[in-house]
Design a protein around this motif. Structure first.
Motif, PDB file in Angstrom:
ATOM      1  N   GLN A  99       0.799  -1.323   0.114  1.00 27.08           N
ATOM      2  CA  GLN A  99       0.024   0.023   0.030  1.00 27.08           C
ATOM      3  C   GLN A  99       0.920   1.327  -0.006  1.00 27.08           C
ATOM      4  O   GLN A  99       0.167   2.377  -0.162  1.00 27.08           O
ATOM      5  N   GLY A 117      -8.475   3.026  -4.030  1.00 27.41           N
ATOM      6  CA  GLY A 117      -7.620   3.824  -5.075  1.00 27.41           C
ATOM      7  C   GLY A 117      -8.297   5.235  -4.764  1.00 27.41           C
ATOM      8  O   GLY A 117      -8.346   6.025  -3.828  1.00 27.41           O
ATOM      9  N   LEU A 160     -13.673   3.597  -9.715  1.00 29.24           N
ATOM     10  CA  LEU A 160     -14.881   2.654 -10.209  1.00 29.24           C
ATOM     11  C   LEU A 160     -16.289   2.829  -9.582  1.00 29.24           C
ATOM     12  O   LEU A 160     -17.135   2.550 -10.205  1.00 29.24           O
ATOM     13  N   LEU A 207     -12.616   1.209   2.791  1.00 32.25           N
ATOM     14  CA  LEU A 207     -11.510   0.598   3.681  1.00 32.25           C
ATOM     15  C   LEU A 207     -10.013   0.512   2.982  1.00 32.25           C
ATOM     16  O   LEU A 207      -9.995  -0.025   1.973  1.00 32.25           O
ATOM     17  N   ASP A 257      -6.404  -2.617   7.511  1.00 36.50           N
ATOM     18  CA  ASP A 257      -5.650  -3.624   6.616  1.00 36.50           C
ATOM     19  C   ASP A 257      -6.709  -4.888   6.496  1.00 36.50           C
ATOM     20  O   ASP A 257      -7.010  -5.328   7.277  1.00 36.50           O
ATOM     21  N   SER A 298     -11.006  -4.936  -5.761  1.00 39.83           N
ATOM     22  CA  SER A 298     -10.654  -4.528  -7.171  1.00 39.83           C
ATOM     23  C   SER A 298      -9.085  -4.128  -7.299  1.00 39.83           C
ATOM     24  O   SER A 298      -8.589  -3.197  -6.841  1.00 39.83           O
ATOM     25  N   VAL A 309      -6.569  -5.519  -5.829  1.00 33.72           N
ATOM     26  CA  VAL A 309      -5.907  -5.421  -4.374  1.00 33.72           C
ATOM     27  C   VAL A 309      -5.238  -6.748  -4.256  1.00 33.72           C
ATOM     28  O   VAL A 309      -4.129  -6.717  -3.750  1.00 33.72           O
ATOM     29  N   LEU A 362      -1.259  -7.791  -2.218  1.00 34.59           N
ATOM     30  CA  LEU A 362      -1.074  -8.508  -0.957  1.00 34.59           C
ATOM     31  C   LEU A 362       0.008  -9.519  -0.868  1.00 34.59           C
ATOM     32  O   LEU A 362       0.426 -10.096  -2.106  1.00 34.59           O
TER      33      LEU A 362
HETATM   34  C1  LIG Z   1      -4.092  -0.968  -7.405  1.00 35.19           C
HETATM   35  S1  LIG Z   1      -5.049  -0.129  -6.175  1.00 35.19           S
HETATM   36  C2  LIG Z   1      -6.536  -0.417  -6.674  1.00 35.19           C
HETATM   37  C3  LIG Z   1      -7.647   0.748  -6.681  1.00 35.19           C
HETATM   38  C4  LIG Z   1      -8.945   0.591  -7.100  1.00 35.19           C
HETATM   39  N1  LIG Z   1      -9.570  -0.520  -6.351  1.00 35.19           N
HETATM   40  C5  LIG Z   1      -9.095   0.086  -8.483  1.00 35.19           C
HETATM   41  O1  LIG Z   1      -9.649  -0.896  -8.843  1.00 35.19           O
HETATM   42  O2  LIG Z   1      -8.761   0.951  -9.418  1.00 35.19           O
HETATM   43  C6  LIG Z   1      -4.938  -1.021  -4.717  1.00 35.19           C
HETATM   44  C7  LIG Z   1      -5.477  -0.381  -3.585  1.00 35.19           C
HETATM   45  O3  LIG Z   1      -5.287  -1.473  -2.625  1.00 35.19           O
HETATM   46  C8  LIG Z   1      -4.864  -0.840  -1.323  1.00 35.19           C
HETATM   47  N2  LIG Z   1      -4.465  -1.838  -0.638  1.00 35.19           N
HETATM   48  C9  LIG Z   1      -3.151  -2.451  -0.608  1.00 35.19           C
HETATM   49  N3  LIG Z   1      -3.112  -3.211   0.366  1.00 35.19           N
HETATM   50  C10 LIG Z   1      -3.932  -3.062   1.012  1.00 35.19           C
HETATM   51  C11 LIG Z   1      -4.247  -3.794   2.442  1.00 35.19           C
HETATM   52  N4  LIG Z   1      -3.513  -4.836   2.923  1.00 35.19           N
HETATM   53  N5  LIG Z   1      -5.534  -3.665   2.845  1.00 35.19           N
HETATM   54  C12 LIG Z   1      -6.544  -2.922   2.054  1.00 35.19           C
HETATM   55  N6  LIG Z   1      -6.268  -2.294   1.167  1.00 35.19           N
HETATM   56  C13 LIG Z   1      -4.979  -2.477   0.675  1.00 35.19           C
HETATM   57  C14 LIG Z   1      -4.153   0.286  -1.907  1.00 35.19           C
HETATM   58  O4  LIG Z   1      -4.032   1.481  -0.749  1.00 35.19           O
HETATM   59  C15 LIG Z   1      -4.817   0.989  -2.984  1.00 35.19           C
HETATM   60  O5  LIG Z   1      -5.784   1.522  -2.410  1.00 35.19           O
END
Ligand SMILES: C[S@@+](CC[C@H](N)C(=O)[O-])C[C@H]1O[C@@H](n2cnc3c(N)ncnc32)[C@H](O)[C@@H]1O
Length: 218
Positions: free
Chosen positions: A11, A60, A64, A79, A104, A121, A123, A127
């Protein structure tokens, strides 16, 4: 988030600058040109699955959600562990009065109520692997969904998928940097971790991406 936390790297890249260029860079270029999965059908899927009490994990910029034009009365919860993401997406979606939760998805979710739909989406590839470990995120979301609720989303697959040369290069670079941790992720593995928490699972591959829906949380 603590720098030692295993979720930190996935993130950390979402700085204010990155979020300012995210829509043209990811939705305008990476999705259609590199991952071969253009944004408009992803918006259609989002709109189809979005229900009244909706949770978006990892929103993000909120692109979307906004493009899906939620019906009046939709209650949106955003979240994310990254405060830049929550600030930007909630500002964009201000007319919908979203609730924001800094958390998280790999830890039990501090959410009071239950949801009719949840989006995850783009995400899962952020991870930390291996892919079986990402089942924790799926379980945590299933725990806050109504029994007839739906989890849906998309993720970039690992090296086994039929990627273009550009996609392979991008995957290697993003994994080396730590933004992604998905080199071993497969569509079958995704189906398995979803089936661990849901009765009915659908996984569809398109280019470098897998789109999924899951209902009937166990
Ligand atoms: C590639 S972006 C996707 C944004 C949006 N969902 C889209 O489809 O365009 C990844 C998102 O996941 C979040 N993210 C990354 N690790 C995460 C975690 N452990 N828990 C929750 N969100 C997380 C990032 O902060 C970011 O907002």
């Amino acid at each position: 988030m603590d720098r030692d936390d295993p979720s930190y790297k996935g993130q950390a890249g979402y700085t204010r600058f990155m979020l300012a260029i995210y829509d043209p860079w990811v939705m305008g270029f990476m999705a259609p040109v590199v991952w071969k999965s253009p944004a408009p059908p992803i918006v259609v899927r989002y709109r189809r699955n979005l229900r009244r009490r909706h949770l978006d994990v990892g929103p993000g910029t909120g692109y979307l959600i906004e493009k899906s034009e939620p019906a009046e009365g939709t209650e949106i919860t955003l979240l994310d562990p990254n405060p830049n993401v929550l600030a930007r997406s909630s500002r964009r979606l201000a007319a919908l009065h979203p609730v924001t939760v800094e958390a998280d998805v790999m830890k039990p979710l501090p959410l009071p109520g239950r949801f009719d739909s949840a989006a995850l989406s783009f995400v899962l590839h952020c991870l930390r692997g291996p892919q079986e470990h990402k089942a924790v995120a799926i379980r945590n979301i299933a725990a806050v969904l109504e029994p007839d609720g739906v989890l849906f989303g998309s993720t970039v697959l690992g090296m086994e998928a039929p990627h273009s040369r550009a996609a392979r290069g991008a995957l290697r670079a993003f994994n080396r940097h730590g933004d992604f941790d998905n080199l071993g992720d497969t569509a079958d593995g995704l189906r398995e971790i979803l089936e661990g928490s849901f009765e009915t699972v659908d996984v569809e591959e398109a280019g470098s991406i897998a789109h999924f829906t899951a209902t009937g949380s166990r």
